[in-house]
Design a protein around this motif. Sequence first.
Motif, PDB file in Angstrom:
ATOM      1  N   ARG B 664      44.209  49.188  35.883  1.00  0.00           N
ATOM      2  CA  ARG B 664      44.910  48.077  36.490  1.00  0.00           C
ATOM      3  C   ARG B 664      44.022  47.534  37.591  1.00  0.00           C
ATOM      4  O   ARG B 664      43.539  48.271  38.436  1.00  0.00           O
ATOM      5  N   ILE B 665      43.785  46.248  37.580  1.00  0.00           N
ATOM      6  CA  ILE B 665      42.857  45.675  38.562  1.00  0.00           C
ATOM      7  C   ILE B 665      43.490  44.474  39.242  1.00  0.00           C
ATOM      8  O   ILE B 665      44.485  43.931  38.781  1.00  0.00           O
ATOM      9  N   ARG B 666      42.870  44.070  40.344  1.00  0.00           N
ATOM     10  CA  ARG B 666      43.274  42.830  40.991  1.00  0.00           C
ATOM     11  C   ARG B 666      42.370  41.725  40.493  1.00  0.00           C
ATOM     12  O   ARG B 666      41.202  41.947  40.184  1.00  0.00           O
ATOM     13  N   ALA B 667      42.937  40.502  40.407  1.00  0.00           N
ATOM     14  CA  ALA B 667      42.170  39.394  39.836  1.00  0.00           C
ATOM     15  C   ALA B 667      40.893  39.140  40.622  1.00  0.00           C
ATOM     16  O   ALA B 667      39.867  38.788  40.052  1.00  0.00           O
ATOM     17  N   GLU B 668      40.941  39.392  41.939  1.00  0.00           N
ATOM     18  CA  GLU B 668      39.747  39.055  42.726  1.00  0.00           C
ATOM     19  C   GLU B 668      38.594  40.039  42.516  1.00  0.00           C
ATOM     20  O   GLU B 668      37.498  39.816  42.978  1.00  0.00           O
ATOM     21  N   GLN B 669      38.878  41.133  41.810  1.00  0.00           N
ATOM     22  CA  GLN B 669      37.784  42.070  41.522  1.00  0.00           C
ATOM     23  C   GLN B 669      36.857  41.545  40.434  1.00  0.00           C
ATOM     24  O   GLN B 669      35.807  42.110  40.180  1.00  0.00           O
ATOM     25  N   ILE B 670      37.280  40.461  39.770  1.00  0.00           N
ATOM     26  CA  ILE B 670      36.472  39.931  38.673  1.00  0.00           C
ATOM     27  C   ILE B 670      35.451  38.943  39.226  1.00  0.00           C
ATOM     28  O   ILE B 670      35.802  38.030  39.965  1.00  0.00           O
ATOM     29  N   ASP B 671      34.190  39.159  38.907  1.00  0.00           N
ATOM     30  CA  ASP B 671      33.134  38.226  39.303  1.00  0.00           C
ATOM     31  C   ASP B 671      32.735  37.406  38.088  1.00  0.00           C
ATOM     32  O   ASP B 671      32.728  37.915  36.976  1.00  0.00           O
ATOM     33  N   SER B 672      32.375  36.145  38.343  1.00  0.00           N
ATOM     34  CA  SER B 672      31.898  35.320  37.246  1.00  0.00           C
ATOM     35  C   SER B 672      30.415  35.088  37.452  1.00  0.00           C
ATOM     36  O   SER B 672      30.003  34.544  38.477  1.00  0.00           O
ATOM     37  N   VAL B 673      29.616  35.554  36.518  1.00  0.00           N
ATOM     38  CA  VAL B 673      28.166  35.403  36.634  1.00  0.00           C
ATOM     39  C   VAL B 673      27.659  34.748  35.369  1.00  0.00           C
ATOM     40  O   VAL B 673      27.806  35.291  34.278  1.00  0.00           O
ATOM     41  N   GLY B 674      27.073  33.553  35.511  1.00  0.00           N
ATOM     42  CA  GLY B 674      26.484  32.855  34.367  1.00  0.00           C
ATOM     43  C   GLY B 674      27.441  32.720  33.199  1.00  0.00           C
ATOM     44  O   GLY B 674      27.082  32.987  32.074  1.00  0.00           O
ATOM     45  N   GLY B 675      28.669  32.353  33.496  1.00  0.00           N
ATOM     46  CA  GLY B 675      29.638  32.132  32.425  1.00  0.00           C
ATOM     47  C   GLY B 675      30.220  33.418  31.868  1.00  0.00           C
ATOM     48  O   GLY B 675      31.044  33.400  30.974  1.00  0.00           O
ATOM     49  N   GLN B 680      33.564  44.682  38.847  1.00  0.00           N
ATOM     50  CA  GLN B 680      32.909  45.712  39.661  1.00  0.00           C
ATOM     51  C   GLN B 680      33.714  46.977  39.503  1.00  0.00           C
ATOM     52  O   GLN B 680      34.907  46.972  39.750  1.00  0.00           O
ATOM     53  N   TYR B 681      33.040  48.023  39.106  1.00  0.00           N
ATOM     54  CA  TYR B 681      33.829  49.194  38.781  1.00  0.00           C
ATOM     55  C   TYR B 681      33.055  50.460  39.052  1.00  0.00           C
ATOM     56  O   TYR B 681      32.004  50.673  38.448  1.00  0.00           O
ATOM     57  N   ARG B 682      33.548  51.293  39.944  1.00  0.00           N
ATOM     58  CA  ARG B 682      32.910  52.571  40.261  1.00  0.00           C
ATOM     59  C   ARG B 682      31.396  52.439  40.341  1.00  0.00           C
ATOM     60  O   ARG B 682      30.650  53.081  39.609  1.00  0.00           O
ATOM     61  N   ASN B 683      30.943  51.529  41.170  1.00  0.00           N
ATOM     62  CA  ASN B 683      29.516  51.321  41.400  1.00  0.00           C
ATOM     63  C   ASN B 683      28.763  50.755  40.208  1.00  0.00           C
ATOM     64  O   ASN B 683      27.551  50.693  40.221  1.00  0.00           O
ATOM     65  N   THR B 684      29.435  50.386  39.147  1.00  0.00           N
ATOM     66  CA  THR B 684      28.727  49.705  38.071  1.00  0.00           C
ATOM     67  C   THR B 684      29.517  48.454  37.730  1.00  0.00           C
ATOM     68  O   THR B 684      30.581  48.208  38.283  1.00  0.00           O
ATOM     69  N   ASP B 704      47.805  37.859  39.663  1.00  0.00           N
ATOM     70  CA  ASP B 704      47.097  38.625  40.696  1.00  0.00           C
ATOM     71  C   ASP B 704      46.623  39.959  40.169  1.00  0.00           C
ATOM     72  O   ASP B 704      45.558  40.446  40.478  1.00  0.00           O
ATOM     73  N   ARG B 705      47.486  40.568  39.404  1.00  0.00           N
ATOM     74  CA  ARG B 705      47.137  41.906  38.899  1.00  0.00           C
ATOM     75  C   ARG B 705      47.076  41.870  37.379  1.00  0.00           C
ATOM     76  O   ARG B 705      47.943  41.298  36.732  1.00  0.00           O
ATOM     77  N   LEU B 706      46.060  42.485  36.844  1.00  0.00           N
ATOM     78  CA  LEU B 706      45.849  42.453  35.399  1.00  0.00           C
ATOM     79  C   LEU B 706      45.583  43.870  34.904  1.00  0.00           C
ATOM     80  O   LEU B 706      45.188  44.747  35.662  1.00  0.00           O
ATOM     81  N   TYR B 707      45.766  44.051  33.623  1.00  0.00           N
ATOM     82  CA  TYR B 707      45.339  45.305  33.013  1.00  0.00           C
ATOM     83  C   TYR B 707      44.048  45.053  32.244  1.00  0.00           C
ATOM     84  O   TYR B 707      43.825  43.955  31.734  1.00  0.00           O
ATOM     85  N   VAL B 708      43.228  46.053  32.185  1.00  0.00           N
ATOM     86  CA  VAL B 708      42.002  45.954  31.400  1.00  0.00           C
ATOM     87  C   VAL B 708      41.976  47.117  30.409  1.00  0.00           C
ATOM     88  O   VAL B 708      42.112  48.277  30.806  1.00  0.00           O
TER      89      VAL B 708
END
Lengths: 157, 919
Positions: B664-675, B680-684, B704-708
């Motif tokens: 379960r993650i927060r939406a702001e944890q998602i980065d958009s890079v080059g489309g 970001q997850y446990r240092n990777t 706000d909150r999503l499942y992956v």
Amino acid sequence: MAMALLENPKETGVTEQQFATFYVGDILLGVDIRQVQEINRQSEVTPVPHAPSYVRGVINLRGEVTTVIDLRTVLGLPQAEASRECRNLIVNSQGESIGFLVDRISDILALRSDQITPAPSNLNGIQSRFFSGVHVLETGIVVLLNVEEALAVQGTE
Amino acid sequence: MSCDDDLVREFVVEANEHLGDVENQFLIIEEAGDNVDVNLVNEVFRAIHSIKGAAGFLGLTKVNDLAHSLENVLNMMRNLELKPNSQIVEVMLKSADRLLGLINDIENSNSADVTAFTVQLEKIANGAFSGGGAEPVSPDSVAVEASVSVAAKVDSMDDEIERAFAAKRAEAAQASAPVEAPEPKSVLAESPAPQVAEAAPEQANNPKKETAPAAASDTSIRVSVGVLDKLMNLAGELVLSRNQLMQAIASKDRSGLDTIASRLDQVTSEVQESIMQTRMQQIGTVFGKFPRIVRDLGNKLGKQCNLEITGKEVEVDKTIIEAIGDPLTHLIRNSMDHGIESPADRKKKNKPEHGTMHLKACYQAGKVRLEIEDDGAGIDPKKLREKAVSKGIITQDRADQMGDREAIRLIFHPGFSMAAKVTDVSGRGVGMDVVRTNIAKLGGTVDVDSVIGKGTKVIITLPLTLAIIPSLIVQCQQDRFAVPQVNIVELVRLRREELDKRVGRVQDAEVLRLRGKLLPLIRLNEVVEAPGSVQGGLENNAPEEQAINILVVDTGQQSFGLIVDSLHDSEEIVVKPLGRHLKTCPCLSGATILGDGHVALILDVAGIAQHEEIRCAEDLSKNTKKKSSPSDDEHLDEQHLLLFSNHAHEHFAVTMDVISRIDRIRAEQIDSVGGQELLQYRNTTMSLLRLENCITAKPAHAKDRLYVIVFEVAGKEVGLVAPDLEDIRDISTAIDMVTFRERGVMGSMVVGENTTRLVDLFELADIAHPEWREDEKPVAEQGEQPPRVLLAEDSNFFRKQVAEMMREKGYVVVDCEDGLLAWETLNSGQHEFDVIVTDIEMPNMNGFEFTDRVKQSKHWRHLPVIALTSLAGSADIQRGIEVGIDDYQIKMDRDKLLNSLHNFTGGKAGNNVRQLQTV
């Protein structure tokens, strides 16, 4: 020279011991100070399900999970509300730290062995096996607790 | 002693190492008999020789004498002047034991008496012992002689012991007094070790000699220099991080704190890992003593048995190594005593006279699995039932209800001895229950399986380490408890309005309906509270609570639901032991200290199950299940599916088998890079996929909150964004493969009232990242014959899916609807196959039968067989191994199946050929 300073028990036949004294109910008890590791005040006792009734719970003693034993229950006294003066008297027994929940801490008493008399067979209805001796003060008596015996108590449920 | 203590200590360690293997080497020498393996004898000779040399130098005369005599015999053996037989090896073994005894009691070794051994060894060396012509000394009389001399010495020694214990004995109970013990051997076993230093000469004859070396080995531990270096580096890193932290705090510069914190986090976990590594030891150190035990017991009981050991290299924590020895010894003794029959009996039963015992260790899902299997008489469930009833352990009714497997488990019941009569070896009525309790204390489980006449198998599962365990923290009223993650199968959250539907009662026991099964329920409230203080049912449990949390836990033998008030985080906890007054608490396995300094108790789910006696409920659920779902035999492949929705009206499903986990993650944890979206997850970072970008689907609403849903493809972790999770269900595969078929969607089905599309995660990944597959090698080179696969699978859906997937890779696939058709196709000789892929559950002939036939046949037994299952259960796997299945793969895990195929076909064949044949 250092040798001369040390007491030589064989000469006199009398040794002096220090006792930490404390109250459980109305009884003033004493424990040989060499067995006492520390005295602390910790209200956070985690109760343990299915534990014997005399076990109050466990506490975190600087990273060590330590059992706290309710001396009242061991001695067969009625349970009491925790008060501000309650303390954990941590004793060291068989390599393990164990706490006694006591009502109030009192003085440290230095007693010579000839000042200690054997415990009477019955003291306020408490079995004498818990006591290693009695000392008579001007104001009352100090009962010396036999720590190992108190910890060996079983099945008081 | 005059010599340098350090030198002596070093000698003891070294000598222990030298002698560590000698026992097994002797046994191998014995087995080889006349075909002396000179190299091996040489090895032993050198070991003994170095001991002799060092002992001479240090002035240890008795060690020197004994080593010298032993060396003489070995010397003759390696020069082929003397042929080893079991009597000679027996003497040598005992001498080696004695030598070890002397070395581990080095202070008193010079005053010990070793003549009994040296004389016997001399006799052997002089040829007085060998089997050439008439034997001057028969082995029996030697044994008698030896034991007589022992007895004599014990007598004289008793006086000393008696004196030493005079004071102690006054208060000690009668039984512990050494003199009253019935026979000399047990006198030695019961005398406390330190005081009977003089008794050491006789200890060699005592089978329990391993106490001394064990004590010696746990004082120190070997750590590889590599690990030490790593620790040293990490310590440096730690200091560095601390300095940075101090600086940042001193300068009140808060901007860098994040980096420092994450660095500290990383270093700490690496330190933890490395330190755990130093504690890991090979389980072979425990296994090493068993060949000797089996041999000695065999001699004693007049039975013959080979011990086969596999998995010596499996590493587990030091604490487990130390604790597992006794239970294992007990189990092996049991097997020898009750399992393996005497050679005559075995002959009658058409079994080889030599019994076989198999001791095996392997890793299994983050745990260690130990198996002790014998091909002996097996356990008769009928007799166990009768005995249990006659002993009053269970009622007749209960016995009648019991399945065979459960009846066999009765042996774990306290006060139950398997032996009809009490023997010296085992059967004192304190047996298997002690084994079980000891293993449960380690956080492990024991199970037993037995077939009459075929043998018995005891299966032990143990955690790899005891010190740090991942756990879920749960709350019940005021207190928090830790539940080891290994015991947790899943978490179920029931809304109030679902309660009536999902929770029912079966004969006074509350049960949870979970995917068509009934699961017994236990309320943690009731478990942890004093009896009597609990009232009311679930409804009153937590009046303000919106939902009820149920932990589905598994003890290895049964599973049940545990109702808790609320759930906290999952934490790695450090296990602390409980004090001696709390050792008897049935539901606890220890305590831990939480981040805020409070103590949390660790729940022992097996203990809770036992305490609450939920076995009955488990039986109930079994029975009910049998009645309610006769369709079990209809060979419908059930799929374990995760249902989710992307857009409010669009429902999707993925198969659970290929999912690594769900986050379960927060939406702001998602980065958009080059489309591309990354998490970001446990240092990777992990690539994220969205359904709407891959297949025809409406875009998800921003939340706000999503499942992956995390799965693995081509060695990388990939996440599929799933805004709303709905349920996990077992659904039989009635799948429409036409209507919604597109790349990334396998088909559709109706779940509840919703049309649900079944998504193929691997194809999704292919659509989003076709470049990941580019570096894959074709299954065969140009111009070569493509590998041919025979596929047996009854479900249309799976058959098409799997066949298509393999064809895409360039395999030639012939697919059949069941095992029988596949067998006929194989025998028709139309095609030459390279590998067989088969389902297990099929009508007419199932996968086991089919494999069995293939492996029994002359022509086809060389063919590798890969079995496909929806979820691989260990019982199935075991059966599969027995009939000869070479590999198990999960149906929907494309990568692994293709890998396995690739391995078995050796990469032969080309990807340019596509053939389609259906039988």
